[in-house]
Design an enzyme around this catalytic site. Structure first.
Site, PDB file in Angstrom:
ATOM      1  CE1 TYR A  24      64.802  42.804  75.191  1.00  0.00           C
ATOM      2  CE2 TYR A  24      65.494  41.253  76.989  1.00  0.00           C
ATOM      3  CZ  TYR A  24      64.503  41.915  76.267  1.00  0.00           C
ATOM      4  OH  TYR A  24      63.066  41.594  76.368  1.00  0.00           O
ATOM      5  CE1 TYR A 156      60.030  44.392  78.000  1.00  0.00           C
ATOM      6  CE2 TYR A 156      58.669  42.603  78.887  1.00  0.00           C
ATOM      7  CZ  TYR A 156      59.418  43.302  78.175  1.00  0.00           C
ATOM      8  OH  TYR A 156      60.021  42.294  77.073  1.00  0.00           O
ATOM      9  CG  ASP A 257      51.232  41.933  81.050  1.00  0.00           C
ATOM     10  OD1 ASP A 257      51.411  40.833  81.191  1.00  0.00           O
ATOM     11  OD2 ASP A 257      51.972  42.590  80.272  1.00  0.00           O
ATOM     12  CE  LYS A 286      57.816  37.101  82.029  1.00  0.00           C
ATOM     13  NZ  LYS A 286      59.128  36.692  81.357  1.00  0.00           N
TER      14      LYS A 286
HETATM   15  C1  LIG Z   1      54.426  41.677  82.419  1.00  0.00           C
HETATM   16  C2  LIG Z   1      55.101  41.097  81.120  1.00  0.00           C
HETATM   17  N1  LIG Z   1      54.449  41.238  79.878  1.00  0.00           N
HETATM   18  C3  LIG Z   1      54.893  40.784  78.868  1.00  0.00           C
HETATM   19  C4  LIG Z   1      56.037  40.211  78.913  1.00  0.00           C
HETATM   20  C5  LIG Z   1      56.555  39.765  77.403  1.00  0.00           C
HETATM   21  O1  LIG Z   1      56.459  38.321  77.375  1.00  0.00           O
HETATM   22  P1  LIG Z   1      57.219  37.428  76.472  1.00  0.00           P
HETATM   23  O2  LIG Z   1      58.799  37.592  76.845  1.00  0.00           O
HETATM   24  O3  LIG Z   1      56.783  35.791  76.396  1.00  0.00           O
HETATM   25  O4  LIG Z   1      56.807  37.836  75.059  1.00  0.00           O
HETATM   26  C6  LIG Z   1      56.888  39.943  79.648  1.00  0.00           C
HETATM   27  C7  LIG Z   1      58.168  39.383  79.934  1.00  0.00           C
HETATM   28  O5  LIG Z   1      59.014  39.641  80.609  1.00  0.00           O
HETATM   29  C8  LIG Z   1      56.285  40.464  80.961  1.00  0.00           C
HETATM   30  O6  LIG Z   1      57.045  40.643  82.083  1.00  0.00           O
END
Ligand SMILES: Cc1ncc(COP(=O)(O)O)c(C=O)c1O
Length: 436
Positions: A24, A156, A257, A286
């Site tokens: 970013y 997100y 997610d 993560k």
């Molecule tokens: C809920 C959620 N989904 C997807 C992602 C994207 O994961 P990555 O950064 O490993 O691509 C994140 C990253 O912060 C997230 O918090």
């Protein structure tokens, strides 16, 4: 250019500014990042002192992934052992024990019914795969018009194309792309409060949208219980049950997610556990590898897999080069062993209590609009946007690494963070609220 190991900090920063994009960030970079020389336990060691500090307590778990802290002997050993056997082989036509063990383990610990596992290389890619699974499922069972996604505002899901299309459309960092992205369907943001009684009007709103758009909806995709990078807001698990019922009633798939919430962060192994529901598709990432290496996974039910596999194109058309990477899979497997062999829930509760204690005072502090804590997540919401440089300095002066965004100062510390360090993180968050 000098040998890598011999770069002085000024040389390193000059080359960084000239050549390296940061997350970013602009190019060339405007603010110098801190240079980390090593990390161990919950501490980051800086290459040179900043604000008089060379060691910082990590309040971020490296974007919520390093749940066991850094340089962990068990994870190091898993990586070393695997390195001596093979660091990578392709996954097409070949398989190996680390990936098989990991997939079987994930199927065992995931909410009941999620049995099949696609190993992906990052959280965003696992969301792409989840979306592709759902669209392909409907195409395969003869309903190719079902291509749209529904989500709620404030979410997100990552930075690649499909995940961006379900990120918060207004005010989020991907707003720029509205118009270019696929047009998805947005419900209002869930009313805040993990413990707040579910709002019947909001539940009706969710049910109504799913019912009205079922003919075009492939899936509803949400972050269960915690909306993370979209605003660090918690909501009632009751809304997840409503989504499950509405999706079942109207023939729409449900994706959770759990990339941020998975592996205990909210106090339940998966946030779906707070609601007692199983999605059709679930993404994790993560903390999967304890923050050591990049790996994520998309899990699905046999019904989804069967649907795809009975279709006109009976395969899932996705296969990243580094799929199932043995190094990452070995470390992930060791990380899950480590997590599940200890009373992780007690540690998360202990951190939750420490965050509640340490942030209680902030409720009345000037500039603080809201204080919220859930599991090992603590948030101060301010009445102004933070000045990142001032915020970083304020936290570093307290000996802590934090990375606030917008009006949000938050911590998601490693589960091994001791009580004194949790208190220190809270002090740093309060300092950021005052000075940032
Ligand atoms: C809920 C959620 N989904 C997807 C992602 C994207 O994961 P990555 O950064 O490993 O691509 C994140 C990253 O912060 C997230 O918090």
């Amino acid at each position: 250019m000098p040998e890598a190991a011999q770069l002085s900090v000024p040389e390193l920063l000059a080359l960084d500014r000239q050549h390296v994009w940061h997350p970013y960030g602009p190019m060339p970079g405007r603010d110098d990042p801190l240079v980390v020389a090593s990390a161990s336990g919950v501490r980051l060691r800086l290459a040179e002192p900043v604000e008089g500090r060379t060691e910082l307590v990590d309040g971020m778990s490296s974007w919520w992934s390093a749940v066991h802290g850094y340089n962990h002997p068990v994870l190091n050993e898993a990586a070393r052992g695997q390195l001596d056997r093979m660091s990578h082989v392709m996954f097409g036509g070949l398989t190996h024990e680390p990936a098989v063990r990991l997939a079987a383990r994930l199927a065992e610990i995931a909410p009941d019914g999620l049995e099949h596992v696609f190993l992906a290389d990052s959280g965003s890619v696992s969301v792409e795969v989840a979306v592709k699974m759902c669209l392909q499922y409907w195409r395969s069972v003869g309903k190719p018009r079902k291509q749209r996604l529904m989500t709620w505002r404030g979410g997100y899901h990552g930075d690649t194309w499909q995940p961006m299309s379900v990120c918060d459309p207004d005010g989020g960092m991907h707003e720029l792309w509205q118009g270019a992205l696929p047009r998805q369907l947005f419900a209002d943001a869930p009313p805040p409060g993990f413990d707040a009684p579910p709002d019947p009007a909001y539940e009706a709103h969710l049910r109504e949208l799913v019912a009205r758009h079922a003919g075009e909806l492939a899936a509803v995709v949400v972050e269960p219980v915690v909306q993370g990078a979209g605003g660090m807001v918690f909501h009632s698990p009751g809304y997840l049950r409503v989504l499950r019922e509405a999706c079942d009633e109207h023939g729409v798939l449900l994706i959770f997610d759990e990339i941020a919430t998975g592996f205990g962060r909210t106090g339940s192994l998966f946030a779906a556990g707070h609601a007692g529901v199983t999605p059709d598709v679930m993404c994790v990432g993560k903390a999967l590898t304890g923050g050591y290496l990049t790996m994520a996974a998309t899990l699905c039910t046999p019904a989804v897999a069967d649907g795809i596999s009975r279709g006109e194109v009976p395969v899932l058309a996705h296969g990243p080069t580094f799929m199932g990477n043995p190094l990452a899979a070995s470390v992930a497997d060791a990380s899950l062993d480590l997590l599940l062999s200890q009373d992780w829930a007690r540690e998360v509760k202990r951190i939750e209590a420490g965050l509640r204690d340490g942030l209680a005072d902030a409720t009345a502090a000037e500039g603080v609009r809201d204080v919220r804590v859930l599991g090992a997540i603590g948030v101060l919401q301010l009445d102004h946007e933070v000045d990142m440089a001032a915020a970083t300095r304020a936290a570093v002066r307290e000996g802590v690494w934090l990375r606030p965004f917008r009006d949000l100062v938050y911590a998601m510390p490693p589960y091994i963070t001791g009580d004194e360090d949790v208190a220190r993180i809270c002090a740093a968050m309060r300092a950021v609220a005052r000075e940032g």
